[in-house]
Design a protein around this motif. Structure first.
Motif, PDB file in Angstrom:
ATOM      1  N   PHE A 142      38.189  34.182  29.992  1.00 43.60           N
ATOM      2  CA  PHE A 142      38.906  34.418  31.182  1.00 43.60           C
ATOM      3  C   PHE A 142      39.460  35.861  31.302  1.00 43.60           C
ATOM      4  N   PHE A 143      40.243  36.336  30.133  1.00 37.89           N
ATOM      5  CA  PHE A 143      40.444  37.745  30.048  1.00 37.89           C
ATOM      6  C   PHE A 143      39.280  38.726  29.728  1.00 37.89           C
ATOM      7  N   GLY A 144      38.485  38.178  28.901  1.00 39.44           N
ATOM      8  CA  GLY A 144      37.325  38.914  28.700  1.00 39.44           C
ATOM      9  C   GLY A 144      36.557  39.345  29.715  1.00 39.44           C
ATOM     10  N   MET A 145      36.197  38.447  30.733  1.00 38.95           N
ATOM     11  CA  MET A 145      35.444  39.025  31.841  1.00 38.95           C
ATOM     12  C   MET A 145      36.345  39.814  32.717  1.00 38.95           C
ATOM     13  N   LEU A 146      37.573  39.559  32.796  1.00 39.73           N
ATOM     14  CA  LEU A 146      38.378  40.355  33.884  1.00 39.73           C
ATOM     15  C   LEU A 146      38.435  41.938  33.119  1.00 39.73           C
ATOM     16  N   GLY A 147      38.491  41.928  31.730  1.00 36.67           N
ATOM     17  CA  GLY A 147      38.720  43.089  30.916  1.00 36.67           C
ATOM     18  C   GLY A 147      37.416  44.174  31.033  1.00 36.67           C
ATOM     19  N   ASP A 148      36.219  43.232  31.226  1.00 38.10           N
ATOM     20  CA  ASP A 148      34.987  44.104  31.572  1.00 38.10           C
ATOM     21  C   ASP A 148      34.864  44.683  32.905  1.00 38.10           C
ATOM     22  N   ARG A 149      35.779  44.100  33.863  1.00 35.29           N
ATOM     23  CA  ARG A 149      35.785  44.277  35.456  1.00 35.29           C
ATOM     24  C   ARG A 149      36.911  45.164  35.661  1.00 35.29           C
ATOM     25  N   LEU A 150      38.133  44.898  35.129  1.00 30.51           N
ATOM     26  CA  LEU A 150      39.174  45.644  35.625  1.00 30.51           C
ATOM     27  C   LEU A 150      39.619  46.779  34.625  1.00 30.51           C
ATOM     28  N   GLY A 151      39.154  46.936  33.312  1.00 33.01           N
ATOM     29  CA  GLY A 151      39.681  47.818  32.216  1.00 33.01           C
ATOM     30  C   GLY A 151      40.400  47.032  31.240  1.00 33.01           C
ATOM     31  N   ARG A 152      40.292  47.675  29.942  1.00 34.60           N
ATOM     32  CA  ARG A 152      41.060  46.913  29.030  1.00 34.60           C
ATOM     33  C   ARG A 152      42.421  47.214  28.804  1.00 34.60           C
ATOM     34  N   LYS A 153      42.924  48.259  29.293  1.00 37.73           N
ATOM     35  CA  LYS A 153      44.267  48.531  29.224  1.00 37.73           C
ATOM     36  C   LYS A 153      45.247  47.751  30.113  1.00 37.73           C
ATOM     37  N   ARG A 154      44.774  47.239  31.352  1.00 40.36           N
ATOM     38  CA  ARG A 154      45.425  46.272  32.189  1.00 40.36           C
ATOM     39  C   ARG A 154      45.547  44.675  31.477  1.00 40.36           C
ATOM     40  N   ILE A 155      44.540  44.363  30.919  1.00 42.59           N
ATOM     41  CA  ILE A 155      44.345  43.099  30.448  1.00 42.59           C
ATOM     42  C   ILE A 155      45.179  42.979  29.350  1.00 42.59           C
ATOM     43  N   LEU A 156      45.227  44.044  28.442  1.00 42.41           N
ATOM     44  CA  LEU A 156      45.908  44.017  27.154  1.00 42.41           C
ATOM     45  C   LEU A 156      47.593  43.930  27.453  1.00 42.41           C
ATOM     46  N   ALA A 157      47.793  44.490  28.386  1.00 45.42           N
ATOM     47  CA  ALA A 157      49.451  44.525  28.915  1.00 45.42           C
ATOM     48  C   ALA A 157      49.707  42.912  29.409  1.00 45.42           C
ATOM     49  N   VAL A 158      48.696  42.507  30.081  1.00 47.58           N
ATOM     50  CA  VAL A 158      49.160  41.070  30.491  1.00 47.58           C
ATOM     51  C   VAL A 158      49.247  40.133  29.271  1.00 47.58           C
ATOM     52  N   THR A 159      48.148  40.263  28.490  1.00 49.22           N
ATOM     53  CA  THR A 159      48.162  39.179  27.374  1.00 49.22           C
ATOM     54  C   THR A 159      49.293  39.308  26.374  1.00 49.22           C
ATOM     55  N   LEU A 160      49.842  40.646  26.308  1.00 47.40           N
ATOM     56  CA  LEU A 160      50.968  40.941  25.377  1.00 47.40           C
ATOM     57  C   LEU A 160      52.175  40.332  25.923  1.00 47.40           C
ATOM     58  N   VAL A 161      52.490  40.436  27.329  1.00 50.44           N
ATOM     59  CA  VAL A 161      53.549  39.799  28.056  1.00 50.44           C
ATOM     60  C   VAL A 161      53.673  38.275  28.014  1.00 50.44           C
ATOM     61  N   LEU A 162      52.547  37.693  28.213  1.00 47.75           N
ATOM     62  CA  LEU A 162      52.387  36.309  28.016  1.00 47.75           C
ATOM     63  C   LEU A 162      52.637  35.887  26.607  1.00 47.75           C
ATOM     64  N   MET A 163      52.070  36.502  25.420  1.00 45.72           N
ATOM     65  CA  MET A 163      52.415  36.076  24.284  1.00 45.72           C
ATOM     66  C   MET A 163      54.009  36.168  24.175  1.00 45.72           C
ATOM     67  N   ALA A 164      54.652  37.342  24.501  1.00 46.18           N
ATOM     68  CA  ALA A 164      55.953  37.427  24.066  1.00 46.18           C
ATOM     69  C   ALA A 164      56.903  36.475  24.884  1.00 46.18           C
TER      70      ALA A 164
END
Length: 494
Positions: A97-119
């Motif tokens: 899910f996040f991998g496909m979004l990361g290739d479309r929307l950019g790495r930076k945005r998705i890494l922010a989302v995953t970090l918030v969810l983890m926290a």
């Protein structure tokens, strides 16, 4: 003739091929200080993942009493670890899910989302009332929190590897990417260390009553710091270059296209992640239990030895990354695999000797071989894929292999020991994984250390390097022939 006909597409492809020449402006000059900030910001997320791993592992018995009080004895621990392990089931889904979004929307945005969810997921565990308060709802909420953690983690590590690899100079990709695994070690040390310290200060009764929540609550400020750092990062130069040069159709590759046209890197990547995770989870995760339950060491002694070894590993990991840039990741990994094949049994004999000094030596030697992978894999794995499929391809490869072989390593080794009564089972498993690994690495993997990533122009540290690169543009764009073959296959399939 239809504009989308195969002949028309071939003419467009031929024209792109003729125009695809390396120009001075194509070469990225990377600000090293900016690259270092990217390493810190991404490594912090990885540290959080392993911080959670450390606190949950060390608090497993306490969590069993809080959330599964109706179970007795060892079954509380089984249910606690089962809730922990369930996160591995959703990691591949989160990765895709996040991998496909990361290739479309950019790495930076998705890494922010995953970090918030983890926290948030880790924080929520510290806020869930126990079974005594809300009954069966408590373990259900714990399960949900673990599923969210697993889902977000699926996109976190592969995205972090991608971001760092794309943000660093080609000649320093190894040393800088190794910082990601330093985050792993620091997170695990911090998590386990905090639990040990709190238990010493508060005592067992206070930890059971309320103290166990503190380590989970710490996730909130760590997450906020990580989010702040990541929000101030720029998008990776490789992704931005792809954004400018490629049309939307070329950028937005489907999951089906990755599976069809990028099978080779997917398969190679899965084998690389297989032996990497077997060694990683056996040495860092399984060994405390092996020392305690199988060899009869005191729990405190075993944990202390592992913590000391992990401290020592930090500079070794960075050293392996440094030499990976100099002599090639492939050579470093081959050395680690050969070492495990030859020395796994002798080192486990030392570990089973009963002498603390010999046990420490055995653990340290195994840890050095593990460090040879930790220092090289974060820069090696992203290099397998082209820019437009890197995040997605890496997420599929890493998370499926981790779920199948990483999370199951401690369970499989424990079961085999119970069946065979052999204390050398972990050594045999490491040897088997390493034998498979040495074949794949030697005959099927092409080392690209110091070279541009697939699909990307060169990235240098200083502008004066550009002139030398332009003298041999074919070497700088070494991946062109491979890309052309993939493009031709795509055209033939369309």
């Amino acid at each position: 003739m239809d504009d989308n006909s195969p002949n028309k597409k071939r003419r467009k492809f031929k024209r792109r091929k003729e125009e695809n020449r390396l120009h001075k402006d194509d070469i990225t000059v990377v600000d090293t200080q900016v690259a270092k900030k990217a390493v810190v910001a991404t490594a912090l997320g990885n540290a959080m993942e392993w911080f959670d791993f450390g606190i949950y592992s060390y608090l497993a018995a306490t969590i069993g009493k809080i959330f599964f009080p109706e179970m007795t004895g060892s079954m509380q621990l089984v249910y606690s670890f089962a809730t922990f392990a369930v996160a591995f089931l959703v990691r591949p889904i989160g990765g895709m899910f996040f991998g496909m979004l990361g290739d479309r929307l950019g790495r930076k945005r998705i890494l922010a989302v995953t970090l918030v969810l983890m926290a948030l997921a880790t924080l929520s565990i510290g806020c869930i009332p126990g079974y005594a308060t809300i009954g069966i709802t408590a373990p259900i909420l714990l399960l949900v929190a673990r599923l969210v953690q697993g889902f977000s983690t699926g996109g976190e590590y592969s995205g972090a590897m991608t971001f760092i690899a794309e943000s660093t100079p080609d000649k320093k990709r190894g040393i800088m990417s190794s910082g990601l695994e330093v985050g792993t070690l620091v997170g695990y040390i911090a998590g386990s260390g905090i639990v040990t310290l709190l238990t010493f200060i508060l005592g067992s009764d206070a930890m059971l009553a309320w103290g166990w929540r503190i380590p989970f609550l710490i996730a909130a400020p760590i997450g906020m710091i990580g989010l702040y750092l990541r929000s101030h990062l720029d998008e990776t130069p490789a992704f931005e270059a792809m954004e400018k040069e490629m049309n939307d159709e070329a950028k937005h590759v489907s999951m089906k296209d990755i599976l069809i046209f990028h099978k080779k890197p997917l398969l190679i990547g899965m084998i690389l992640v297989f032996f990497y995770n077997v060694v990683d989870y056996t040495v860092l995760t399984y060994m405390p239990s092996h020392l305690n339950a199988v060899l009869g060491y005191g729990e405190t002694t075993g944990l202390l030895l592992i913590l000391i070894v992990m401290f020592i590993m930090i500079p070794i990991v960075l050293t392996m990354g440094y030499f990976g840039d100099r002599i090639g990741n492939k050579t470093i990994i081959q050395g680690g695999l050969i070492g495990l094949i030859l020395l796994s049994v002798p080192m486990f004999l030392l570990i089973g000797s009963g002498n603390n000094a010999l046990v420490f030596i055995g653990l340290l030697v195994l840890a050095i071989f593990l460090a040879s992978f930790q220092g090289t894999m974060p820069s090696l794995l992203p290099s397998l894929f082209f820019t437009n499929v890197r995040y997605g391809g890496l997420a599929i490869t890493y998370n499926i292999s981790t779920s199948l072989f990483g999370g199951t390593a401690p369970l499989l080794v424990s079961w085999l020991i119970s069946v065979t009564a052999s204390r050398l089972i972990p050594a045999y498993y490491l040897m088997l994984a390493s034998l498979i690994g040495i074949v794949i690495v030697t005959f099927f993997f092409k080392d690209t250390s110091g070279k541009p990533l697939r699909g990307s122009p060169p990235a240098v540290e200083e502008a004066k390097e550009i002139a030398d690169i332009l003298k041999d543009p074919e070497e700088a764009l070494w991946w062109q022939e491979e890309k052309e073959k993939i493009d031709e296959k795509i055209i033939d399939e369309s």
